[in-house]
Design an enzyme around this catalytic site. Structure first.
Site, PDB file in Angstrom:
ATOM      1  N   SER A 272       0.824  -1.201   0.000  1.00 36.81           N
ATOM      2  CA  SER A 272       0.000   0.000   0.000  1.00 36.81           C
ATOM      3  C   SER A 272       0.867   1.264   0.000  1.00 36.81           C
ATOM      4  CB  SER A 272      -0.966  -0.049   1.187  1.00 36.81           C
ATOM      5  OG  SER A 272      -2.020   0.855   1.025  1.00 36.81           O
ATOM      6  N   ASP A 329      -9.074  -4.936  -5.772  1.00 35.91           N
ATOM      7  CA  ASP A 329      -8.614  -3.995  -4.759  1.00 35.91           C
ATOM      8  C   ASP A 329      -8.706  -2.572  -5.309  1.00 35.91           C
ATOM      9  OD1 ASP A 329      -7.359  -2.550  -2.794  1.00 35.91           O
ATOM     10  OD2 ASP A 329      -5.410  -3.543  -3.000  1.00 35.91           O
ATOM     11  N   HIS A 397      -7.806  -5.601   0.078  1.00 35.44           N
ATOM     12  CA  HIS A 397      -6.565  -4.835   0.187  1.00 35.44           C
ATOM     13  C   HIS A 397      -5.605  -5.408   1.218  1.00 35.44           C
ATOM     14  CE1 HIS A 397      -3.939  -1.434  -0.342  1.00 35.44           C
ATOM     15  NE2 HIS A 397      -4.031  -1.093   0.930  1.00 35.44           N
TER      16      HIS A 397
END
Length: 434
Positions: A272, A329, A397
């Site tokens: 991320s 995602d 995610h």
């Protein structure tokens, strides 16, 4: 950024798998679990892949890592390794994913804790205590990211500008060095974990990249630009805490000088926000350190980070980037309204509509929202696994979902192995998501 969820029974299936699945292929990742006695040395081989191929899916045979590590780190741009997914590459991706999970486990994210925003463990014990046993790596540097956003004093600990975000670790075990084929350096970066990091994520417009621009194309009209918030976290510092940029540069330069007579690789991995910072760090290292250094990025669930010119400069540098992307995602589809590639544009238009009016496109360009996808992709999908109990933003995610999908993916024609869930959960040393 990291959206987390707790599973009572992680990856519990929503439906029973078929009695005789199309892909009867088993994979066991052999690692010591967190319950084992501290100090016990694990096997020198991190991954033990057991193949039982069924009709319709022929997985690649295993090969020695010491002979093929440069291929696995992008020397041939992962050609022929992603579809079907090469078993050796699968093991490497999962191995680096465990370093990212260790960064999450080491971070004290509890605002009520007196050590909020710091690493919970010492450098010498952090990998073992985070569940990465017998890796052969030792943490040599703790890394901190600093926000440039000022916060009022009454916010207390929540407003602390600098937070621990990851580490640099060097492989020091000779058996592991022999298995890997070189001495490997890992830079591992977690995703968003503090209030100020979330605020930086909202600063999603592009801004000029202040370093590494000597690689610009001749006659190029646009200049390399990156996401404002990511750049802020990478370059900001305080009087008592150096910037993430400075810490990484100093440590990598020290390591390169120390091991200048050995084959050496630097692998930057993150999830991320950490994935975005990993790409920025790779771009900077290649510019700053004038050394014949094999540098690669293996990232999970990363959002977009720069424009087409920034991507082009990365390619000129020879920086190798492998992005693990879950097509379900949403974080991997932001920021930006569309990208500058014809193929990517077509994909975006399917999701956003068949046509973008010229005035919208002009507005996006004028306001610096034009991002480009960077690197080579291993594209997976949560929907391919019946063992995920929900398809939502959080589960799609989560890093553990990514590792589950990597472990189960075979190829585009045989997308998932039904046996992946139990093997992954029982064999890895990755602790549950908190």
């Amino acid at each position: 950024m990291r959206l987390c969820t707790k599973w009572i029974q992680p990856f519990s299936p929503t439906a029973n798998p078929p009695l005789e699945p199309a892909c009867r292929w088993r994979c066991a990742v052999s690692m010591k679990t967190a319950q084992q006695t501290r100090g016990t040395r694990a096997s020198s081989k991190w991954e033990r892949l057991v193949i039982d191929s069924g009709e319709g899916c022929q997985p690649r045979s295993l090969s020695q890592l010491d002979k093929r590590w440069m291929e696995y780190h992008g020397s041939k741009n992962w050609e022929g390794l992603l579809d079907p997914l090469d078993d050796g590459l699968r093991g490497e991706i999962i191995r680096y994913g465990s370093f990212v999970e260790a960064a999450y486990q080491c971070f004290d994210s509890d605002p009520s804790s007196p050590s909020y925003g710091t690493c919970r463990y010492t450098k010498n014990s952090s990998l073992e205590r985070a569940g990465v046993h017998g890796s052969g790596y030792r943490v040599t540097k703790n890394l901190h990211a600093t926000s440039s956003i000022p916060m009022p004093h009454w916010t207390g600990q929540i407003g602390v500008r600098s937070s621990w975000i990851g580490f640099v670790a060097v492989c020091e075990d000779q058996n592991e060095i022999s298995r890997l084929g070189r001495r490997d350096v890992v830079i591992s970066l977690r995703g968003t974990g503090t209030c100020l990091e979330w605020l930086e994520n909202l600063r999603a417009t592009l801004t000029r990249c202040p370093f590494g621009n000597e690689n610009n194309m001749k006659g190029q009209n646009d200049e390399p630009m990156v996401e404002s918030g990511v750049l802020s976290l990478y370059t900001s510092s305080t009087s008592v805490c150096p910037s993430l940029q400075q810490s990484i540069a100093d440590e990598i330069l020290r390591i390169v000088q120390k091991y200048s007579n050995e084959p050496l690789s630097v692998t930057i991995t993150g999830h991320s926000l950490g994935a975005s910072l990993a790409i920025l760090a790779a771009y900077d290292i290649k510019t700053t350190i004038k050394h014949a250094l094999h540098l690669s990025v293996i990232s999970f669930g990363g959002p977009r980070v720069g424009n087409r010119s920034f991507r082009h400069n990365l390619e000129l540098q020879g920086t190798k980037i492998l992005r693990i992307v879950n097509s379900d995602d949403l974080i991997t589809k932001v920021p930006g309204f569309f990208v500058e590639d014809h193929d990517d544009m077509a994909q975006e238009q399917k999701a956003r509509g068949p046509h973008l009016h010229r005035w919208i496109r002009k507005h996006v360009n004028d306001n610096q929202w034009v991002y480009a996808n960077i690197g080579h992709e291993l594209r997976l999908s949560s929907r391919a696994s019946l063992q995920l109990n929900s398809i939502n933003v959080a589960t799609c995610h989560d890093l553990k979902t990514y590792l589950h999908l990597v472990n189960g993916f075979v190829s585009s024609t045989c997308p998932f192995r039904a046996s992946a869930r139990m093997m992954l959960n029982k064999a890895t040393a990755i602790p549950p998501t908190q």
